[in-house]
Design a protein around this motif. Sequence first.
Motif, PDB file in Angstrom:
ATOM      1  N   GLY A   1       0.790  -1.222   0.000  1.00 21.69           N
ATOM      2  CA  GLY A   1       0.000   0.000   0.000  1.00 21.69           C
ATOM      3  C   GLY A   1       0.820   1.268   0.000  1.00 21.69           C
ATOM      4  O   GLY A   1       0.344   2.319   0.449  1.00 21.69           O
ATOM      5  N   GLY A   2       2.051   1.211  -0.488  1.00 20.22           N
ATOM      6  CA  GLY A   2       2.915   2.382  -0.533  1.00 20.22           C
ATOM      7  C   GLY A   2       3.174   2.832  -1.949  1.00 20.22           C
ATOM      8  O   GLY A   2       2.488   2.427  -2.889  1.00 20.22           O
ATOM      9  N   ASN A   3       4.167   3.685  -2.121  1.00 20.78           N
ATOM     10  CA  ASN A   3       4.534   4.146  -3.458  1.00 20.78           C
ATOM     11  C   ASN A   3       6.021   4.424  -3.505  1.00 20.78           C
ATOM     12  O   ASN A   3       6.679   4.561  -2.463  1.00 20.78           O
ATOM     13  N   VAL A   4       6.537   4.520  -4.718  1.00 27.28           N
ATOM     14  CA  VAL A   4       7.951   4.796  -4.931  1.00 27.28           C
ATOM     15  C   VAL A   4       8.077   5.902  -5.963  1.00 27.28           C
ATOM     16  O   VAL A   4       7.353   5.917  -6.961  1.00 27.28           O
ATOM     17  N   GLN A   5       8.976   6.847  -5.693  1.00 23.53           N
ATOM     18  CA  GLN A   5       9.231   7.949  -6.597  1.00 23.53           C
ATOM     19  C   GLN A   5      10.720   7.999  -6.909  1.00 23.53           C
ATOM     20  O   GLN A   5      11.553   7.800  -6.018  1.00 23.53           O
ATOM     21  N   VAL A   6      11.046   8.291  -8.163  1.00 23.20           N
ATOM     22  CA  VAL A   6      12.438   8.373  -8.605  1.00 23.20           C
ATOM     23  C   VAL A   6      12.649   9.735  -9.257  1.00 23.20           C
ATOM     24  O   VAL A   6      11.863  10.131 -10.131  1.00 23.20           O
ATOM     25  N   VAL A   7      13.679  10.426  -8.822  1.00 24.21           N
ATOM     26  CA  VAL A   7      14.005  11.747  -9.370  1.00 24.21           C
ATOM     27  C   VAL A   7      15.438  11.699  -9.887  1.00 24.21           C
ATOM     28  O   VAL A   7      16.360  11.308  -9.148  1.00 24.21           O
ATOM     29  N   ALA A   8      15.614  12.086 -11.151  1.00 21.25           N
ATOM     30  CA  ALA A   8      16.956  12.149 -11.737  1.00 21.25           C
ATOM     31  C   ALA A   8      17.686  13.369 -11.172  1.00 21.25           C
ATOM     32  O   ALA A   8      17.130  14.472 -11.104  1.00 21.25           O
ATOM     33  N   GLN A   9      18.947  13.153 -10.741  1.00 15.72           N
ATOM     34  CA  GLN A   9      19.733  14.209 -10.129  1.00 15.72           C
ATOM     35  C   GLN A   9      20.578  14.945 -11.162  1.00 15.72           C
ATOM     36  O   GLN A   9      21.033  14.355 -12.158  1.00 15.72           O
ATOM     37  N   ARG A  10      20.747  16.241 -10.939  1.00 12.61           N
ATOM     38  CA  ARG A  10      21.636  17.008 -11.818  1.00 12.61           C
ATOM     39  C   ARG A  10      23.071  16.523 -11.640  1.00 12.61           C
ATOM     40  O   ARG A  10      23.533  16.313 -10.521  1.00 12.61           O
ATOM     41  N   GLY A  11      23.740  16.346 -12.721  1.00 19.34           N
ATOM     42  CA  GLY A  11      25.096  15.832 -12.666  1.00 19.34           C
ATOM     43  C   GLY A  11      25.172  14.324 -12.664  1.00 19.34           C
ATOM     44  O   GLY A  11      26.277  13.764 -12.698  1.00 19.34           O
ATOM     45  N   GLY A  12      24.040  13.642 -12.622  1.00 20.61           N
ATOM     46  CA  GLY A  12      24.026  12.188 -12.675  1.00 20.61           C
ATOM     47  C   GLY A  12      23.546  11.551 -11.391  1.00 20.61           C
ATOM     48  O   GLY A  12      23.663  12.109 -10.305  1.00 20.61           O
ATOM     49  N   GLY A  13      22.984  10.381 -11.531  1.00 20.18           N
ATOM     50  CA  GLY A  13      22.498   9.645 -10.380  1.00 20.18           C
ATOM     51  C   GLY A  13      20.997   9.821 -10.182  1.00 20.18           C
ATOM     52  O   GLY A  13      20.329  10.578 -10.900  1.00 20.18           O
ATOM     53  N   LEU A  14      20.488   9.099  -9.204  1.00 20.79           N
ATOM     54  CA  LEU A  14      19.054   9.093  -8.924  1.00 20.79           C
ATOM     55  C   LEU A  14      18.803   9.245  -7.439  1.00 20.79           C
ATOM     56  O   LEU A  14      19.668   8.919  -6.607  1.00 20.79           O
ATOM     57  N   GLU A  15      17.617   9.736  -7.111  1.00 18.48           N
ATOM     58  CA  GLU A  15      17.127   9.718  -5.732  1.00 18.48           C
ATOM     59  C   GLU A  15      15.817   8.945  -5.729  1.00 18.48           C
ATOM     60  O   GLU A  15      14.844   9.349  -6.361  1.00 18.48           O
ATOM     61  N   VAL A  16      15.808   7.833  -5.009  1.00 14.80           N
ATOM     62  CA  VAL A  16      14.635   6.968  -4.939  1.00 14.80           C
ATOM     63  C   VAL A  16      14.034   7.097  -3.546  1.00 14.80           C
ATOM     64  O   VAL A  16      14.732   6.915  -2.541  1.00 14.80           O
ATOM     65  N   THR A  17      12.730   7.404  -3.491  1.00 17.63           N
ATOM     66  CA  THR A  17      12.032   7.559  -2.210  1.00 17.63           C
ATOM     67  C   THR A  17      10.898   6.552  -2.136  1.00 17.63           C
ATOM     68  O   THR A  17       9.990   6.570  -2.974  1.00 17.63           O
ATOM     69  N   VAL A  18      10.975   5.684  -1.156  1.00 13.84           N
ATOM     70  CA  VAL A  18       9.928   4.689  -0.908  1.00 13.84           C
ATOM     71  C   VAL A  18       9.148   5.133   0.310  1.00 13.84           C
ATOM     72  O   VAL A  18       9.720   5.408   1.370  1.00 13.84           O
ATOM     73  N   THR A  19       7.827   5.215   0.175  1.00 11.20           N
ATOM     74  CA  THR A  19       6.949   5.630   1.275  1.00 11.20           C
ATOM     75  C   THR A  19       5.937   4.522   1.538  1.00 11.20           C
ATOM     76  O   THR A  19       5.229   4.090   0.617  1.00 11.20           O
ATOM     77  N   LEU A  20       5.880   4.076   2.805  1.00  7.32           N
ATOM     78  CA  LEU A  20       4.953   3.008   3.201  1.00  7.32           C
ATOM     79  C   LEU A  20       4.161   3.454   4.431  1.00  7.32           C
ATOM     80  O   LEU A  20       4.638   4.285   5.210  1.00  7.32           O
ATOM     81  N   PRO A  21       2.957   2.908   4.611  1.00  5.52           N
ATOM     82  CA  PRO A  21       2.210   3.243   5.831  1.00  5.52           C
ATOM     83  C   PRO A  21       2.999   2.825   7.081  1.00  5.52           C
ATOM     84  O   PRO A  21       3.576   1.731   7.107  1.00  5.52           O
ATOM     85  N   ALA A  22       3.020   3.692   8.075  1.00  2.20           N
ATOM     86  CA  ALA A  22       3.719   3.371   9.313  1.00  2.20           C
ATOM     87  C   ALA A  22       3.011   2.231  10.030  1.00  2.20           C
ATOM     88  O   ALA A  22       1.870   1.896   9.735  1.00  2.20           O
ATOM     89  N   ALA A  23       3.693   1.636  10.986  1.00  2.00           N
ATOM     90  CA  ALA A  23       3.187   0.447  11.653  1.00  2.00           C
ATOM     91  C   ALA A  23       1.820   0.698  12.301  1.00  2.00           C
ATOM     92  O   ALA A  23       0.892  -0.087  12.162  1.00  2.00           O
ATOM     93  N   ASP A  24       1.670   1.834  13.020  1.00  3.01           N
ATOM     94  CA  ASP A  24       0.407   2.117  13.692  1.00  3.01           C
ATOM     95  C   ASP A  24      -0.718   2.308  12.683  1.00  3.01           C
ATOM     96  O   ASP A  24      -1.832   1.815  12.859  1.00  3.01           O
ATOM     97  N   THR A  25      -0.421   3.026  11.584  1.00  4.78           N
ATOM     98  CA  THR A  25      -1.418   3.268  10.562  1.00  4.78           C
ATOM     99  C   THR A  25      -1.807   1.983   9.859  1.00  4.78           C
ATOM    100  O   THR A  25      -2.985   1.698   9.626  1.00  4.78           O
ATOM    101  N   ALA A  26      -0.804   1.159   9.511  1.00  5.81           N
ATOM    102  CA  ALA A  26      -1.076  -0.104   8.821  1.00  5.81           C
ATOM    103  C   ALA A  26      -1.859  -1.049   9.719  1.00  5.81           C
ATOM    104  O   ALA A  26      -2.747  -1.774   9.248  1.00  5.81           O
ATOM    105  N   ALA A  27      -1.568  -1.060  11.008  1.00  2.33           N
ATOM    106  CA  ALA A  27      -2.295  -1.940  11.926  1.00  2.33           C
ATOM    107  C   ALA A  27      -3.748  -1.532  12.043  1.00  2.33           C
ATOM    108  O   ALA A  27      -4.650  -2.375  12.172  1.00  2.33           O
ATOM    109  N   ALA A  28      -4.021  -0.219  11.971  1.00  2.60           N
ATOM    110  CA  ALA A  28      -5.395   0.265  12.083  1.00  2.60           C
ATOM    111  C   ALA A  28      -6.235  -0.117  10.881  1.00  2.60           C
ATOM    112  O   ALA A  28      -7.443  -0.290  10.994  1.00  2.60           O
ATOM    113  N   THR A  29      -5.595  -0.254   9.727  1.00  2.08           N
ATOM    114  CA  THR A  29      -6.344  -0.614   8.519  1.00  2.08           C
ATOM    115  C   THR A  29      -6.406  -2.117   8.342  1.00  2.08           C
ATOM    116  O   THR A  29      -7.129  -2.579   7.496  1.00  2.08           O
TER     117      THR A  29
END
Length: 382
Positions: free
Chosen positions: A354-382
């Motif tokens: 139930g999360g998502n992943v975002q990738v941003v190309a960096q100036r000068g080369g390389g990538l920044e990858v951000t993975v976001t997932l529901p926190a434990a308390d939030t996931a337990a509630a659902t």
Amino acid sequence: MSVRPTLRLRLTLLNGVLLVGAGAILVVLAWLLVRDALRPSDELRPGTTVLLADGRSLDADVWQRQLVDAASQELLVKGLIALLAISVVGVAGAYLVAGRALRPLHQVTATARRLGEATLDQRIGWSGADDEVAELARTFDAMLDRITAAFEAQKRFVANASHELRTPLAVMRTEIDVTLSDGEADTAEYRRMATVVRDASERANGLVDALLVLARSEAQAGRGLARRTECDLATGTANALSAMSREVERIGLRVQTSLKPAPVIGDPGLLDRLAGNLIENAVRYNHLHGRLLVRTGTDGRTSWLVVRNTGFEVDQADVPGLFEPFRRGGRERTGARGSGLGLSIVRAVCDAHGGNVQVVAQRGGGLEVTVTLPAADTAAAT
């Protein structure tokens, strides 16, 4: 033989029932109005007689009853005949109009029946009025576009998987055949062959493992996680960094970490593979003496893992292609290390949790990858 209750027939019958019902109501109303309106004798004195054209004399009340009965009977007969004629014409017209209106539905059905691997390029291409039927036709064409794209992606996936598996198998077969055909091969030559075969088998085994993880992640994204336990992204990330420590030292990477607790609920095996793939990609596609930044944390509602690395330049427009299977740094089957399934697995694991992943190309080369997932308390509630 039973008549098939098609939509056209039902629309025609509905129109016929409404038409006959409305006509019958009009005939009855006309009959009642005529009977109430024809009361000329009410204005005459009682006992008044009426002289008819044939010379007969009749009491005004008798003459009125005869007049009302004759007019009512004529009205009913002619009204029923007119109602029958209008009903026949109306039902026939409704049948024709319903057939014309439902013609696009027949085209949708015919197109669906013709669809196959060789005919996925066919479309309805409705050019009539911009109504609900046109919307249905456009929706069906859009669905066919998505099916075609998925089918082509599946074919590319199978072709690439076959190629990736065939390459190490071909290497092993060649090495074995060449060594066995050499009658003067010594122990050192057999050891060299064994080393090559071992490396090729490890590559094939790694690809099979990655395919199984990808299939497992995509399956759980559809039906839900089979295993849900509380774990920490920071722990899996630290283990992944430890596993890649030799490679990091070999190419002289400068590593900066900020591993704060990032509790989530999910499948520990899949989450460890997620962190491992991101770290492996960040190291594998880096350059000598490059940089690697890894952060984890949570705000109580979501937990995140951020991996940023230096490397060759990637156009932001090419980023979506990085999530396609067997794409390495935007290039297909370059022969680089790895199976090319890293980010595909990351996205599938994120979807399953139930999360998502975002990738941003960096100036000068390389990538920044951000993975976001529901926190434990939030996931337990659902």
